[in-house]
Write a protein that holds these residues in place. Structure first.
Motif, PDB file in Angstrom:
ATOM      1  N   SER A  19     -62.693 -64.601  60.299  1.00 16.71           N
ATOM      2  CA  SER A  19     -62.302 -65.138  58.820  1.00 16.71           C
ATOM      3  C   SER A  19     -60.802 -65.512  58.920  1.00 16.71           C
ATOM      4  CB  SER A  19     -62.445 -63.942  57.727  1.00 16.71           C
ATOM      5  OG  SER A  19     -61.651 -62.814  58.178  1.00 16.71           O
ATOM      6  N   ILE A  20     -59.998 -64.637  59.861  1.00 20.16           N
ATOM      7  CA  ILE A  20     -58.797 -65.309  59.956  1.00 20.16           C
ATOM      8  C   ILE A  20     -58.536 -66.604  60.701  1.00 20.16           C
ATOM      9  CG2 ILE A  20     -56.551 -64.610  61.405  1.00 20.16           C
ATOM     10  CD1 ILE A  20     -57.330 -61.636  61.000  1.00 20.16           C
TER      11      ILE A  20
ATOM     12  N   ARG B 177     -45.839 -63.475  66.036  1.00 16.67           N
ATOM     13  CA  ARG B 177     -46.539 -63.317  67.235  1.00 16.67           C
ATOM     14  C   ARG B 177     -48.021 -63.392  67.232  1.00 16.67           C
ATOM     15  NH1 ARG B 177     -42.518 -59.202  67.523  1.00 16.67           N
ATOM     16  NH2 ARG B 177     -40.676 -60.070  68.599  1.00 16.67           N
ATOM     17  N   GLN B 178     -48.473 -62.587  66.252  1.00 16.07           N
ATOM     18  CA  GLN B 178     -49.868 -62.429  65.831  1.00 16.07           C
ATOM     19  C   GLN B 178     -50.578 -63.859  65.277  1.00 16.07           C
ATOM     20  OE1 GLN B 178     -51.826 -59.509  66.029  1.00 16.07           O
ATOM     21  NE2 GLN B 178     -50.206 -58.108  66.436  1.00 16.07           N
ATOM     22  N   ILE B 179     -49.838 -64.600  64.593  1.00 10.09           N
ATOM     23  CA  ILE B 179     -50.474 -65.796  64.150  1.00 10.09           C
ATOM     24  C   ILE B 179     -50.481 -66.785  65.243  1.00 10.09           C
ATOM     25  CG2 ILE B 179     -49.715 -67.616  62.535  1.00 10.09           C
ATOM     26  CD1 ILE B 179     -51.124 -65.643  60.947  1.00 10.09           C
ATOM     27  N   ALA B 180     -49.249 -66.668  66.041  1.00  7.70           N
ATOM     28  CA  ALA B 180     -49.550 -67.872  67.189  1.00  7.70           C
ATOM     29  C   ALA B 180     -50.773 -67.709  67.871  1.00  7.70           C
ATOM     30  CB  ALA B 180     -48.239 -67.759  68.071  1.00  7.70           C
ATOM     31  N   ARG B 181     -51.212 -66.637  68.280  1.00 10.39           N
ATOM     32  CA  ARG B 181     -52.376 -66.245  69.019  1.00 10.39           C
ATOM     33  C   ARG B 181     -53.643 -67.020  68.286  1.00 10.39           C
ATOM     34  NH1 ARG B 181     -53.323 -60.187  67.981  1.00 10.39           N
ATOM     35  NH2 ARG B 181     -55.543 -60.769  68.910  1.00 10.39           N
ATOM     36  N   PHE B 182     -53.621 -67.351  66.906  1.00  9.47           N
ATOM     37  CA  PHE B 182     -54.752 -67.996  66.209  1.00  9.47           C
ATOM     38  C   PHE B 182     -54.688 -69.512  66.278  1.00  9.47           C
ATOM     39  CE2 PHE B 182     -54.925 -63.727  64.661  1.00  9.47           C
ATOM     40  CZ  PHE B 182     -56.419 -63.451  64.787  1.00  9.47           C
ATOM     41  N   LEU B 183     -53.510 -69.960  66.925  1.00 12.18           N
ATOM     42  CA  LEU B 183     -53.092 -71.447  67.402  1.00 12.18           C
ATOM     43  C   LEU B 183     -53.279 -72.286  66.050  1.00 12.18           C
ATOM     44  CD1 LEU B 183     -55.664 -71.764  70.426  1.00 12.18           C
ATOM     45  CD2 LEU B 183     -52.919 -71.244  70.566  1.00 12.18           C
ATOM     46  N   PRO B 184     -52.122 -72.063  65.238  1.00  6.27           N
ATOM     47  CA  PRO B 184     -52.132 -72.682  64.085  1.00  6.27           C
ATOM     48  C   PRO B 184     -51.669 -74.039  64.633  1.00  6.27           C
ATOM     49  CG  PRO B 184     -50.156 -71.341  64.110  1.00  6.27           C
ATOM     50  CD  PRO B 184     -51.182 -70.998  65.176  1.00  6.27           C
ATOM     51  N   GLU B 185     -51.716 -75.254  63.747  1.00  2.00           N
ATOM     52  CA  GLU B 185     -51.114 -76.605  64.069  1.00  2.00           C
ATOM     53  C   GLU B 185     -49.817 -76.350  64.193  1.00  2.00           C
ATOM     54  OE1 GLU B 185     -50.270 -81.022  61.814  1.00  2.00           O
ATOM     55  OE2 GLU B 185     -52.135 -79.723  61.135  1.00  2.00           O
ATOM     56  N   LYS B 186     -48.857 -75.718  63.166  1.00  2.00           N
ATOM     57  CA  LYS B 186     -47.525 -75.479  63.289  1.00  2.00           C
ATOM     58  C   LYS B 186     -47.185 -74.238  62.727  1.00  2.00           C
ATOM     59  CE  LYS B 186     -45.395 -78.510  59.943  1.00  2.00           C
ATOM     60  NZ  LYS B 186     -44.782 -79.563  59.350  1.00  2.00           N
ATOM     61  N   LEU B 187     -46.087 -73.672  63.284  1.00  2.00           N
ATOM     62  CA  LEU B 187     -45.629 -72.378  62.563  1.00  2.00           C
ATOM     63  C   LEU B 187     -44.179 -72.335  62.450  1.00  2.00           C
ATOM     64  CD1 LEU B 187     -45.831 -69.304  62.166  1.00  2.00           C
ATOM     65  CD2 LEU B 187     -45.496 -68.832  64.442  1.00  2.00           C
ATOM     66  N   VAL B 188     -43.771 -72.278  61.233  1.00  2.00           N
ATOM     67  CA  VAL B 188     -42.440 -72.489  60.553  1.00  2.00           C
ATOM     68  C   VAL B 188     -41.804 -70.945  60.551  1.00  2.00           C
ATOM     69  CG1 VAL B 188     -40.726 -73.345  58.863  1.00  2.00           C
ATOM     70  CG2 VAL B 188     -43.128 -74.413  59.245  1.00  2.00           C
TER      71      VAL B 188
ATOM     72  N   ALA C 107     -49.234 -53.139  61.134  1.00  2.00           N
ATOM     73  CA  ALA C 107     -48.690 -53.642  59.860  1.00  2.00           C
ATOM     74  C   ALA C 107     -49.123 -55.220  59.709  1.00  2.00           C
ATOM     75  CB  ALA C 107     -47.079 -53.367  59.486  1.00  2.00           C
ATOM     76  N   SER C 108     -48.292 -55.901  60.830  1.00  2.00           N
ATOM     77  CA  SER C 108     -48.813 -57.307  60.744  1.00  2.00           C
ATOM     78  C   SER C 108     -50.002 -57.687  60.835  1.00  2.00           C
ATOM     79  CB  SER C 108     -47.889 -57.669  62.161  1.00  2.00           C
ATOM     80  OG  SER C 108     -46.728 -57.347  62.344  1.00  2.00           O
ATOM     81  N   ARG C 109     -50.956 -56.925  61.312  1.00  2.00           N
ATOM     82  CA  ARG C 109     -52.500 -57.310  61.360  1.00  2.00           C
ATOM     83  C   ARG C 109     -53.065 -57.257  60.010  1.00  2.00           C
ATOM     84  NH1 ARG C 109     -52.717 -54.788  66.509  1.00  2.00           N
ATOM     85  NH2 ARG C 109     -53.446 -52.672  65.677  1.00  2.00           N
ATOM     86  N   LEU C 110     -52.285 -56.203  59.107  1.00  2.00           N
ATOM     87  CA  LEU C 110     -52.940 -56.026  58.116  1.00  2.00           C
ATOM     88  C   LEU C 110     -52.505 -57.147  57.000  1.00  2.00           C
ATOM     89  CD1 LEU C 110     -53.933 -54.403  55.666  1.00  2.00           C
ATOM     90  CD2 LEU C 110     -51.781 -53.267  55.347  1.00  2.00           C
ATOM     91  N   VAL C 111     -51.170 -57.553  57.357  1.00  2.00           N
ATOM     92  CA  VAL C 111     -50.678 -58.625  56.498  1.00  2.00           C
ATOM     93  C   VAL C 111     -51.418 -60.032  56.627  1.00  2.00           C
ATOM     94  CG1 VAL C 111     -48.692 -60.308  56.464  1.00  2.00           C
ATOM     95  CG2 VAL C 111     -48.168 -57.931  56.467  1.00  2.00           C
ATOM     96  N   ILE C 112     -51.898 -60.310  57.975  1.00  2.00           N
ATOM     97  CA  ILE C 112     -52.641 -61.350  58.312  1.00  2.00           C
ATOM     98  C   ILE C 112     -54.140 -61.141  57.734  1.00  2.00           C
ATOM     99  CG2 ILE C 112     -53.755 -62.671  60.269  1.00  2.00           C
ATOM    100  CD1 ILE C 112     -51.255 -61.866  61.776  1.00  2.00           C
TER     101      ILE C 112
END
Length: 606
Positions: free
Chosen positions: A266-267, A291-302, A479-484
């Motif tokens: 789902s993420i 760091r956690q978001i980057a693992r999911f390979l977004p197009e770009k991270l601001v 905490a970061s995983r919960l946010v995501i």
């Protein structure tokens, strides 16, 4: 000893053994066969012995670690040696000397096996010398504990020497495993540590749950021994870490509950190949979200923040970690109070998802500077939310706190009003706005853990505000995983809350940290300083009228709070600059605790 030297030593030893077996058997039986027949028999045994021992690689075995498998291979090689010799004797002389070969075979097997056993015993006796090694109690007599003891006994270089096991398995009580007794159960750790004069305790159960580890460590902490733990089961299974690579028990091990697991699918659907923006990206939570978001390979991270040094640091880290991933990283230095800049940033990057981690969070500081809490936590959230809505952001996730529940502090009040802003925006925008509420984060800036660590390092005392003070805790990655995860679950307007388990008594936390640092509590000391302005003895995650039993996702709850009247919040954002600090504080708390309608709630948990 090198392999080559060891090889030739065994060749010479086995040659002597073959000669001794033949000579001894001939002497015992008074054999009167022709000398040529005896010489051929001895030569055959000599050659075939070495051929079969080389074939089974018995000269490459480390006999100090020999087991039943090696004994079986010796038996096979010895049997083939005798059988081959008998065959050659029959071909050459028509007589196999059955009686003589039988005795030779028995003596040959006994001498070969005995020499290897003596090798292991002698080598083991040297490696088992305790000397000045630290007497160690092993918790867990299972496969991991047994493996650990084997390595400790056979390695004289390690400083630990196992003297006893404790294990709750009733079938293992009073047994000796590799010469080390199973002396009792986990509940007897204190008594056994005293009885065996233990210096170290190693918890050797890699599959322990957090709750089980907490219970065991609680017993270990009652002793004066240093407590360590073997690596996790997955690390042992992959071979990345050896069983003897212990680590100290860490604070996060003692939370007493299992961490939240992510719904990866789902993420990925709402993050992968999308544009993601994180405010407060230089902070403890914001940087971990990146760091956690980057693992999911977004197009770009601001990554957006007000402090240039922290933003530079996380940018460099992310670019190094994901340099070959194809993810594009952009940085923005911006003040959330600057509405025009926030609108410009949102228009420039057009993010699909925004994680709003920027906030003032230090309770005593905000009590003394309530106007700054309004600026950052209220006006900053309002500007970020309006800019996200105007630019068509799909999902906006705001990080809140348990201090927003029945708040008694300025920080808690402003975070509760920020939740109201988010819920208001959800009702007037196409963007899905949600908030995520959790307790104290271990190791975050300004949290109690780094403070305790510094106080212990300089010899104490550790300062605690009140002996009955309790708090909910979670780790920064959790905490970061919960946010995501909240973004993936968002339908709009929810307040997500983690099932934090049992609250942790701060005094007990301080005591455990002192012991984990290798000190006695009495040596460091604990000093009670009194509750600070705005603090509560107990924190809450949801109000009583927000709780419902329905659960739809493991360990995460959702509350849909009351109808919001934005005019009060907008009024205080306009007027705060003209208000005295005391008046401002009272106004914030009044609005934050004002309930106009009974909340409608849903719950997610497993």
């Amino acid at each position: 000893m090198t392999y080559r030297r060891r090889f030739w030593l065994l060749i010479i030893l086995d040659s002597v053994i073959v000669a001794a077996a033949v000579g001894g058997s001939v002497w015992l039986l008074g054999e009167s066969a022709a000398p040529s027949s005896i010489m051929l028999l001895a030569l055959s045994l000599f050659v075939l012995h070495h051929i079969f021992f080389l074939f089974y690689k018995l000269y490459k075995k480390a006999w100090e670690y020999a087991s039943i498998g090696e004994l079986v291979m010796i038996a096979k090689a010895a049997a083939l040696t005798i059988g081959g010799t008998a065959l050659l004797q029959w071909i050459a002389f028509g007589d196999m000397h059955v009686r003589l070969l039988t005795v030779i075979g028995m003596m040959h097997m006994m001498l070969i096996g005995g020499s290897r056993l003596v090798w292991r015993v002698v080598r083991g006796s040297f490696s088992r010398q305790s000397g000045k090694r630290k007497r160690t109690l092993i918790v867990g007599a299972g496969s991991a504990g047994t493996m650990l003891v084997r390595q400790l006994l056979n390695n004289s270089d390690t400083e630990l020497y196992p003297v006893a096991f404790v294990d709750d398995d009733a079938y293992k009580q009073e047994l000796d495993i590799m010469g080390v007794p199973v002396a009792g159960t986990v509940s007897q750790i204190v008594a056994k540590a005293s009885q065996y004069k233990v210096d170290n305790i190693v918890i050797a159960i890699p599959s322990l749950s957090k709750k089980q580890l907490y219970n065991i460590y609680t017993e270990c902490a009652k002793t004066n021994a240093k407590t360590q733990i073997i690596p996790k089961l997955e690390d042992l299974a992959t071979g990345r870490i050896a069983v003897t690579q212990f680590r100290d028990v860490q604070v996060e091990d003692l939370l007493g509950r299992e961490p939240v697991e992510l719904d990866i699918e789902s993420i990925s659907e709402y993050v992968t190949r999308k544009v993601v923006l994180v405010t407060g990206a230089g902070g403890s939570i914001g940087s971990e979200v990146c760091r956690q978001i980057a693992r999911f390979l977004p197009e770009k991270l601001v990554v957006l923040g007000h402090g240039e040094n922290s933003i530079y640091a996380i940018e460099m880290e992310l670019k190094e970690m994901y340099k070959d991933s194809g993810v594009k990283f952009y940085t923005e230095i911006a003040d959330l109070q600057d509405a025009d800049k926030m609108n410009a940033v949102m228009r420039k990057h057009k993010p699909h998802v925004v994680y709003h981690a920027a906030a003032h969070k230090h309770v005593p500081l905000m009590e003394r500077n309530p106007e700054e809490a309004v600026k950052n936590n209220l006006i900053g959230t309002y500007n970020a939310a309006r800019a996200a809505s105007a630019s068509g952001v799909s999902t906006f996730v705001m990080i809140s706190t348990d201090k927003a529940v029945n708040p008694t502090s300025v920080m808690g009040a402003t975070k509760r009003l920020a939740e109201m802003i988010i819920q208001h925006m959800d009702g007037v925008s196409q963007t899905k706005f949600v908030a995520v509420r959790f307790g104290n984060v271990l190791g975050s800036r300004g949290s109690v853990i780094p403070l305790f660590q510094k106080q212990i390092a300089r010899g104490g005392p550790v300062t605690v505000t009140h002996p009955d003070m309790v708090r909910y805790f979670m780790t920064i990655p959790e905490a970061s995983r919960l946010v995501i995860q909240a973004g993936a679950l968002a339908r709009g307007g929810e307040i997500f809350v983690l099932d934090m388990g049992e609250p942790v008594n701060i005094t007990e936390l301080a005591q455990n940290m002192i012991r984990m640092s290798g000190f006695a509590v009495e040596d460091i000391g604990i000093e009670y300083t009194g509750i600070r302005p705005g603090e509560k003895l107990y924190e809450e995650m949801l109000k009583d009228n927000e709780m419902m039993e329905k659960q739809v996702y493991p360990k995460i709850y959702i509350g849909k709070a009351s109808e919001i009247h934005m005019e009060d919040i907008e009024g205080i954002m306009r007027e705060y600059g003209r208000m005295e600090q005391t008046e401002l504080r009272i106004s914030l708390l009044k609005i934050a605790n004002h309930v106009t309608a009974k909340p409608k709630l849903a719950t997610i948990s497993g």
